[in-house]
Scaffold this motif. Structure first.
Motif, PDB file in Angstrom:
ATOM      1  N   ALA A   1      30.455   9.188  26.582  1.00  0.00           N
ATOM      2  CA  ALA A   1      30.805  10.707  26.715  1.00  0.00           C
ATOM      3  C   ALA A   1      31.090  11.351  25.448  1.00  0.00           C
ATOM      4  N   LYS A   2      31.637  10.669  24.523  1.00  0.00           N
ATOM      5  CA  LYS A   2      31.969  11.328  23.027  1.00  0.00           C
ATOM      6  C   LYS A   2      30.387  11.517  22.248  1.00  0.00           C
ATOM      7  N   LYS A   3      29.661  10.417  22.429  1.00  0.00           N
ATOM      8  CA  LYS A   3      28.649  10.207  21.648  1.00  0.00           C
ATOM      9  C   LYS A   3      27.665  11.598  21.836  1.00  0.00           C
ATOM     10  N   TYR A   4      27.522  11.908  23.181  1.00  0.00           N
ATOM     11  CA  TYR A   4      26.663  12.712  23.754  1.00  0.00           C
ATOM     12  C   TYR A   4      27.262  13.996  24.001  1.00  0.00           C
ATOM     13  N   LYS A   5      28.477  14.221  24.028  1.00  0.00           N
ATOM     14  CA  LYS A   5      29.411  15.198  24.522  1.00  0.00           C
ATOM     15  C   LYS A   5      28.937  15.748  25.586  1.00  0.00           C
ATOM     16  N   GLU A   6      29.008  14.677  26.546  1.00  0.00           N
ATOM     17  CA  GLU A   6      28.658  15.127  27.790  1.00  0.00           C
ATOM     18  C   GLU A   6      29.710  14.365  29.007  1.00  0.00           C
ATOM     19  N   THR A   7      29.199  14.118  30.207  1.00  0.00           N
ATOM     20  CA  THR A   7      30.023  13.647  31.129  1.00  0.00           C
ATOM     21  C   THR A   7      29.407  12.477  31.692  1.00  0.00           C
ATOM     22  N   VAL A   8      30.237  11.439  32.062  1.00  0.00           N
ATOM     23  CA  VAL A   8      30.002   9.993  32.476  1.00  0.00           C
ATOM     24  C   VAL A   8      30.638   9.932  33.793  1.00  0.00           C
ATOM     25  N   TYR A   9      29.810   9.660  34.773  1.00  0.00           N
ATOM     26  CA  TYR A   9      30.457   9.325  36.207  1.00  0.00           C
ATOM     27  C   TYR A   9      30.105   7.785  36.692  1.00  0.00           C
ATOM     28  N   MET A  10      31.009   7.322  37.415  1.00  0.00           N
ATOM     29  CA  MET A  10      30.880   6.049  38.145  1.00  0.00           C
ATOM     30  C   MET A  10      30.994   6.369  39.736  1.00  0.00           C
TER      31      MET A  10
ATOM     32  N   ALA B   1      23.904   9.396  53.843  1.00  0.00           N
ATOM     33  CA  ALA B   1      24.026   8.449  52.698  1.00  0.00           C
ATOM     34  C   ALA B   1      25.017   9.199  51.671  1.00  0.00           C
ATOM     35  N   GLN B   2      26.153   8.559  51.444  1.00  0.00           N
ATOM     36  CA  GLN B   2      27.414   9.138  50.602  1.00  0.00           C
ATOM     37  C   GLN B   2      27.455   8.125  49.685  1.00  0.00           C
ATOM     38  N   GLN B   3      28.371   8.771  48.478  1.00  0.00           N
ATOM     39  CA  GLN B   3      28.839   8.197  47.337  1.00  0.00           C
ATOM     40  C   GLN B   3      30.282   8.403  47.105  1.00  0.00           C
ATOM     41  N   ALA B   4      31.087   7.538  46.665  1.00  0.00           N
ATOM     42  CA  ALA B   4      32.554   8.166  46.183  1.00  0.00           C
ATOM     43  C   ALA B   4      32.603   7.990  44.815  1.00  0.00           C
ATOM     44  N   HIS B   5      33.027   9.031  44.172  1.00  0.00           N
ATOM     45  CA  HIS B   5      33.357   9.076  42.782  1.00  0.00           C
ATOM     46  C   HIS B   5      34.546   8.389  42.226  1.00  0.00           C
ATOM     47  N   ILE B   6      34.630   7.399  41.388  1.00  0.00           N
ATOM     48  CA  ILE B   6      35.764   6.573  41.125  1.00  0.00           C
ATOM     49  C   ILE B   6      35.786   6.609  39.572  1.00  0.00           C
ATOM     50  N   LEU B   7      35.074   7.303  38.828  1.00  0.00           N
ATOM     51  CA  LEU B   7      35.383   7.457  37.358  1.00  0.00           C
ATOM     52  C   LEU B   7      34.636   8.552  36.947  1.00  0.00           C
ATOM     53  N   LYS B   8      35.433   9.428  36.112  1.00  0.00           N
ATOM     54  CA  LYS B   8      34.733  10.781  35.392  1.00  0.00           C
ATOM     55  C   LYS B   8      35.451  10.602  34.158  1.00  0.00           C
TER      56      LYS B   8
ATOM     57  N   ASN C   1      43.899   0.691  38.518  1.00  0.00           N
ATOM     58  CA  ASN C   1      43.981  -0.752  38.709  1.00  0.00           C
ATOM     59  C   ASN C   1      42.661  -1.252  39.255  1.00  0.00           C
ATOM     60  N   LEU C   2      41.582  -0.596  39.587  1.00  0.00           N
ATOM     61  CA  LEU C   2      40.390  -1.008  39.697  1.00  0.00           C
ATOM     62  C   LEU C   2      39.821  -1.910  38.720  1.00  0.00           C
ATOM     63  N   PRO C   3      39.607  -3.105  38.830  1.00  0.00           N
ATOM     64  CA  PRO C   3      38.945  -4.011  37.757  1.00  0.00           C
ATOM     65  C   PRO C   3      37.602  -3.321  37.135  1.00  0.00           C
ATOM     66  N   ILE C   4      36.775  -2.610  38.301  1.00  0.00           N
ATOM     67  CA  ILE C   4      35.676  -2.288  37.581  1.00  0.00           C
ATOM     68  C   ILE C   4      35.752  -0.788  36.671  1.00  0.00           C
ATOM     69  N   VAL C   5      36.745  -0.183  36.873  1.00  0.00           N
ATOM     70  CA  VAL C   5      36.880   1.021  36.119  1.00  0.00           C
ATOM     71  C   VAL C   5      37.674   0.524  34.941  1.00  0.00           C
ATOM     72  N   SER C   6      38.518  -0.218  34.831  1.00  0.00           N
ATOM     73  CA  SER C   6      39.114  -0.757  33.676  1.00  0.00           C
ATOM     74  C   SER C   6      37.962  -1.478  32.654  1.00  0.00           C
ATOM     75  N   MET C   7      37.121  -2.037  33.384  1.00  0.00           N
ATOM     76  CA  MET C   7      35.643  -2.593  32.363  1.00  0.00           C
ATOM     77  C   MET C   7      35.025  -1.574  32.035  1.00  0.00           C
ATOM     78  N   VAL C   8      34.730  -0.594  32.628  1.00  0.00           N
ATOM     79  CA  VAL C   8      33.785   0.342  32.191  1.00  0.00           C
ATOM     80  C   VAL C   8      34.205   1.692  31.537  1.00  0.00           C
TER      81      VAL C   8
END
Length: 263
Positions: free
Chosen positions: A103-112, A123-130, A88-95
Protein backbone atom coordinates in the motif's frame (compact mmCIF):
# COMPACT_ATOMS: atom_id res chain seq x y z
CA UNK A 1 -24.19 -42.00 7.30
CA UNK A 2 -24.17 -38.24 6.63
CA UNK A 3 -27.91 -38.08 7.31
CA UNK A 4 -27.51 -39.83 10.69
CA UNK A 5 -24.70 -37.51 11.65
CA UNK A 6 -26.79 -34.46 10.69
CA UNK A 7 -29.67 -35.73 12.85
CA UNK A 8 -27.30 -36.27 15.76
CA UNK A 9 -25.94 -32.73 15.38
CA UNK A 10 -29.49 -31.35 15.35
CA UNK A 11 -30.33 -33.18 18.58
CA UNK A 12 -27.17 -31.90 20.26
CA UNK A 13 -28.00 -28.21 19.69
CA UNK A 14 -29.42 -26.02 22.45
CA UNK A 15 -32.72 -24.58 21.32
CA UNK A 16 -32.43 -21.28 23.20
CA UNK A 17 -28.99 -20.64 21.74
CA UNK A 18 -30.25 -21.50 18.26
CA UNK A 19 -33.07 -18.97 18.67
CA UNK A 20 -30.74 -16.26 19.98
CA UNK A 21 -28.41 -16.88 17.04
CA UNK A 22 -31.33 -16.60 14.60
CA UNK A 23 -32.24 -13.21 16.08
CA UNK A 24 -28.67 -11.90 15.98
CA UNK A 25 -28.17 -13.10 12.40
CA UNK A 26 -31.40 -11.41 11.32
CA UNK A 27 -30.32 -8.10 12.86
CA UNK A 28 -26.93 -8.42 11.17
CA UNK A 29 -28.50 -9.06 7.76
CA UNK A 30 -31.05 -6.26 8.17
CA UNK A 31 -28.29 -3.71 8.82
CA UNK A 32 -30.65 -1.51 10.85
CA UNK A 33 -32.84 -1.47 13.93
CA UNK A 34 -35.83 -3.83 14.00
CA UNK A 35 -38.97 -4.16 16.09
CA UNK A 36 -40.02 -7.28 17.95
CA UNK A 37 -42.77 -7.78 15.36
CA UNK A 38 -40.26 -7.63 12.49
CA UNK A 39 -37.90 -10.04 14.22
CA UNK A 40 -40.75 -12.41 15.04
CA UNK A 41 -42.00 -12.36 11.44
CA UNK A 42 -38.57 -13.13 9.98
CA UNK A 43 -37.45 -15.76 12.48
CA UNK A 44 -40.78 -17.52 12.98
CA UNK A 45 -40.48 -17.13 16.75
CA UNK A 46 -43.36 -15.85 18.85
CA UNK A 47 -43.29 -12.26 20.04
CA UNK A 48 -43.01 -13.42 23.65
CA UNK A 49 -40.02 -15.62 22.90
CA UNK A 50 -38.29 -12.82 20.97
CA UNK A 51 -38.95 -10.39 23.81
CA UNK A 52 -37.45 -12.72 26.44
CA UNK A 53 -34.35 -13.50 24.38
CA UNK A 54 -33.77 -9.84 23.55
CA UNK A 55 -34.04 -9.01 27.24
CA UNK A 56 -31.23 -11.40 28.07
CA UNK A 57 -29.09 -10.26 25.13
CA UNK A 58 -29.59 -6.64 26.12
CA UNK A 59 -28.49 -7.31 29.69
CA UNK A 60 -25.29 -8.93 28.37
CA UNK A 61 -24.58 -6.09 25.94
CA UNK A 62 -25.19 -8.04 22.71
CA UNK A 63 -28.14 -5.86 21.67
CA UNK A 64 -29.37 -2.42 22.64
CA UNK A 65 -32.86 -0.94 22.54
CA UNK A 66 -33.51 2.49 21.09
CA UNK A 67 -35.66 4.22 23.69
CA UNK A 68 -37.23 6.57 21.14
CA UNK A 69 -38.79 3.81 18.99
CA UNK A 70 -38.33 0.63 21.11
CA UNK A 71 -36.45 -1.08 18.25
CA UNK A 72 -33.38 -3.28 18.70
CA UNK A 73 -29.94 -3.37 17.11
CA UNK A 74 -26.62 -5.14 17.70
CA UNK A 75 -24.78 -3.96 20.81
CA UNK A 76 -21.33 -2.44 21.16
CA UNK A 77 -19.96 -5.71 22.51
CA UNK A 78 -19.81 -7.01 18.94
CA UNK A 79 -17.67 -4.02 17.98
CA UNK A 80 -15.08 -4.83 20.63
CA UNK A 81 -15.25 -8.55 19.83
CA UNK A 82 -14.71 -7.79 16.16
CA UNK A 83 -11.50 -5.90 16.85
CA UNK A 84 -10.14 -8.77 18.95
CA UNK A 85 -11.02 -11.34 16.29
CA UNK A 86 -9.45 -9.25 13.52
CA UNK A 87 -6.26 -8.68 15.47
CA UNK A 88 -5.84 -12.38 16.24
CA UNK A 89 -6.76 -13.96 12.90
CA UNK A 90 -3.57 -15.77 11.83
CA UNK A 91 -4.13 -14.94 8.17
CA UNK A 92 -4.40 -11.21 8.95
CA UNK A 93 -1.23 -11.15 11.04
CA UNK A 94 0.64 -12.98 8.26
CA UNK A 95 -0.52 -10.66 5.49
CA UNK A 96 -0.75 -7.25 7.17
CA UNK A 97 2.98 -6.33 7.17
CA UNK A 98 3.31 -7.15 3.47
CA UNK A 99 0.01 -5.42 2.68
CA UNK A 100 1.30 -2.29 4.40
CA UNK A 101 4.49 -2.32 2.30
CA UNK A 102 2.51 -2.70 -0.92
CA UNK A 103 0.00 0.00 0.00
CA UNK A 104 2.89 2.37 0.78
CA UNK A 105 4.73 1.49 -2.43
CA UNK A 106 1.78 2.31 -4.69
CA UNK A 107 0.14 4.84 -2.34
CA UNK A 108 -3.14 2.95 -2.79
CA UNK A 109 -5.32 0.52 -0.82
CA UNK A 110 -4.84 -3.20 -0.23
CA UNK A 111 -7.86 -5.35 0.65
CA UNK A 112 -8.19 -8.97 1.75
CA UNK A 113 -11.53 -10.74 1.60
CA UNK A 114 -12.86 -14.20 2.42
CA UNK A 115 -15.99 -16.03 1.21
CA UNK A 116 -19.23 -15.19 2.99
CA UNK A 117 -22.13 -17.60 2.57
CA UNK A 118 -24.83 -15.64 4.40
CA UNK A 119 -26.92 -15.07 1.28
CA UNK A 120 -28.48 -18.03 -0.56
CA UNK A 121 -29.06 -15.93 -3.69
CA UNK A 122 -25.88 -13.88 -4.13
CA UNK A 123 -22.19 -14.73 -3.82
CA UNK A 124 -20.70 -12.43 -1.20
CA UNK A 125 -17.35 -11.68 0.41
CA UNK A 126 -16.37 -10.41 3.85
CA UNK A 127 -13.60 -7.82 4.14
CA UNK A 128 -11.11 -8.86 6.83
CA UNK A 129 -8.21 -6.50 6.09
CA UNK A 130 -7.88 -3.00 4.68
CA UNK A 131 -4.57 -1.13 4.55
CA UNK A 132 -4.63 2.26 2.86
CA UNK A 133 -1.99 4.84 2.02
CA UNK A 134 -4.15 6.53 -0.61
CA UNK A 135 -5.26 10.14 -0.68
CA UNK A 136 -8.17 9.17 -2.93
CA UNK A 137 -11.53 9.11 -1.15
CA UNK A 138 -13.81 6.32 -2.40
CA UNK A 139 -17.53 6.89 -2.62
CA UNK A 140 -18.30 3.63 -0.81
CA UNK A 141 -15.09 2.29 0.65
CA UNK A 142 -15.84 -0.98 2.50
CA UNK A 143 -14.33 -1.28 5.94
CA UNK A 144 -13.21 -4.35 7.85
CA UNK A 145 -16.25 -6.49 8.60
CA UNK A 146 -18.23 -5.25 5.61
CA UNK A 147 -19.93 -7.80 3.35
CA UNK A 148 -20.23 -7.03 -0.37
CA UNK A 149 -21.21 -8.80 -3.61
CA UNK A 150 -18.50 -10.88 -5.25
CA UNK A 151 -19.42 -10.41 -8.89
CA UNK A 152 -18.44 -6.74 -9.12
CA UNK A 153 -14.95 -6.93 -7.64
CA UNK A 154 -11.63 -8.52 -8.53
CA UNK A 155 -11.29 -10.17 -5.11
CA UNK A 156 -14.82 -11.55 -5.28
CA UNK A 157 -14.28 -13.01 -8.72
CA UNK A 158 -11.06 -14.66 -7.56
CA UNK A 159 -13.04 -16.31 -4.77
CA UNK A 160 -15.85 -17.38 -7.12
CA UNK A 161 -13.41 -18.87 -9.61
CA UNK A 162 -12.64 -21.57 -7.02
CA UNK A 163 -16.25 -22.25 -6.00
CA UNK A 164 -17.67 -25.72 -6.81
CA UNK A 165 -19.76 -25.88 -9.96
CA UNK A 166 -22.83 -26.89 -7.93
CA UNK A 167 -22.57 -23.76 -5.78
CA UNK A 168 -22.27 -21.48 -8.81
CA UNK A 169 -25.26 -23.21 -10.41
CA UNK A 170 -27.26 -22.52 -7.27
CA UNK A 171 -26.35 -18.83 -7.36
CA UNK A 172 -27.06 -18.65 -11.10
CA UNK A 173 -30.74 -19.28 -10.42
CA UNK A 174 -30.85 -15.64 -9.33
CA UNK A 175 -29.93 -12.46 -11.26
CA UNK A 176 -26.65 -10.62 -10.85
CA UNK A 177 -27.49 -7.05 -9.78
CA UNK A 178 -25.98 -4.15 -11.72
CA UNK A 179 -23.62 -2.10 -9.56
CA UNK A 180 -22.40 0.20 -12.35
CA UNK A 181 -22.95 0.29 -16.12
CA UNK A 182 -19.89 -1.98 -16.48
CA UNK A 183 -21.05 -4.71 -14.11
CA UNK A 184 -21.27 -8.22 -15.54
CA UNK A 185 -24.90 -9.22 -15.08
CA UNK A 186 -25.11 -12.20 -17.45
CA UNK A 187 -24.31 -15.56 -15.90
CA UNK A 188 -22.97 -17.05 -19.14
CA UNK A 189 -20.41 -14.24 -19.40
CA UNK A 190 -19.65 -14.53 -15.70
CA UNK A 191 -18.88 -18.25 -15.96
CA UNK A 192 -16.54 -17.62 -18.87
CA UNK A 193 -14.75 -14.86 -16.97
CA UNK A 194 -14.36 -17.01 -13.86
CA UNK A 195 -12.87 -19.79 -15.98
CA UNK A 196 -10.26 -17.39 -17.37
CA UNK A 197 -9.46 -16.01 -13.91
CA UNK A 198 -8.84 -19.54 -12.61
CA UNK A 199 -6.55 -20.24 -15.57
CA UNK A 200 -4.59 -16.96 -15.33
CA UNK A 201 -4.44 -16.83 -11.56
CA UNK A 202 -5.56 -13.23 -11.20
CA UNK A 203 -8.45 -10.85 -11.86
CA UNK A 204 -8.68 -7.24 -12.99
CA UNK A 205 -11.89 -5.32 -12.43
CA UNK A 206 -12.29 -1.83 -13.85
CA UNK A 207 -15.21 0.30 -12.64
CA UNK A 208 -17.61 -2.64 -12.30
CA UNK A 209 -18.23 -1.95 -8.62
CA UNK A 210 -17.58 1.77 -8.42
CA UNK A 211 -17.09 4.33 -11.19
CA UNK A 212 -13.48 5.53 -11.25
CA UNK A 213 -12.11 2.58 -9.28
CA UNK A 214 -9.99 -0.31 -10.57
CA UNK A 215 -8.74 -3.38 -8.67
CA UNK A 216 -6.15 -6.08 -9.37
CA UNK A 217 -6.48 -9.23 -7.26
CA UNK A 218 -5.05 -12.70 -6.80
CA UNK A 219 -6.52 -15.70 -4.95
CA UNK A 220 -4.99 -17.20 -1.82
CA UNK A 221 -5.27 -20.98 -1.65
CA UNK A 222 -4.15 -23.56 0.88
CA UNK A 223 -1.78 -26.44 0.15
CA UNK A 224 -4.72 -28.46 -1.18
CA UNK A 225 -5.61 -25.75 -3.71
CA UNK A 226 -8.74 -24.79 -1.79
CA UNK A 227 -9.68 -21.11 -1.78
CA UNK A 228 -8.90 -19.31 1.47
CA UNK A 229 -9.05 -15.61 0.61
CA UNK A 230 -8.24 -13.03 -2.06
CA UNK A 231 -6.05 -9.91 -1.93
CA UNK A 232 -6.18 -6.82 -4.13
CA UNK A 233 -4.63 -3.48 -4.86
CA UNK A 234 -7.34 -0.89 -5.44
CA UNK A 235 -7.26 2.72 -6.54
CA UNK A 236 -8.32 5.27 -9.16
CA UNK A 237 -8.43 3.70 -12.61
CA UNK A 238 -5.84 5.99 -14.21
CA UNK A 239 -3.38 5.51 -11.35
CA UNK A 240 -3.69 1.72 -11.21
CA UNK A 241 -3.19 1.40 -14.97
CA UNK A 242 -0.12 3.64 -14.75
CA UNK A 243 1.73 0.83 -12.97
CA UNK A 244 3.06 -2.30 -14.75
CA UNK A 245 0.45 -5.03 -14.16
CA UNK A 246 3.15 -7.67 -13.76
CA UNK A 247 4.76 -5.69 -10.94
CA UNK A 248 1.45 -5.41 -9.07
CA UNK A 249 0.79 -9.13 -9.55
CA UNK A 250 4.27 -10.06 -8.30
CA UNK A 251 3.71 -8.10 -5.10
CA UNK A 252 0.22 -9.53 -4.50
CA UNK A 253 1.44 -13.06 -5.17
CA UNK A 254 4.12 -12.59 -2.53
CA UNK A 255 1.32 -12.12 0.00
CA UNK A 256 -0.53 -15.10 -1.40
CA UNK A 257 2.52 -17.36 -1.08
CA UNK A 258 3.08 -16.23 2.51
CA UNK A 259 -0.33 -17.63 3.45
CA UNK A 260 -0.15 -20.79 1.34
CA UNK A 261 3.20 -21.77 2.83
CA UNK A 262 2.02 -21.30 6.41
CA UNK A 263 -1.68 -22.10 6.31
Amino acid sequence: MLERRHMAEQKSTVQSIERAADILEFLYRKREEASIREISGETGLSGGTVHRILGTLRQRGFVYQNESNSKYWLGLKFYSYGDVVKENLPIVSMVEPIADEIAKKYKETVYMTVPSFESPVLAQQAHILKVSHSSFILRSSPGVGAVSPCHGSATGKCLMSYYPKALLEEYSRFPLPSLTSRSVTDWENMREELKKIRQKGYAVESEEEEVGLTCVAVPIVDKNEQIVAAVSLSGPTARIFSFPINEILADLRQMSREVTENF
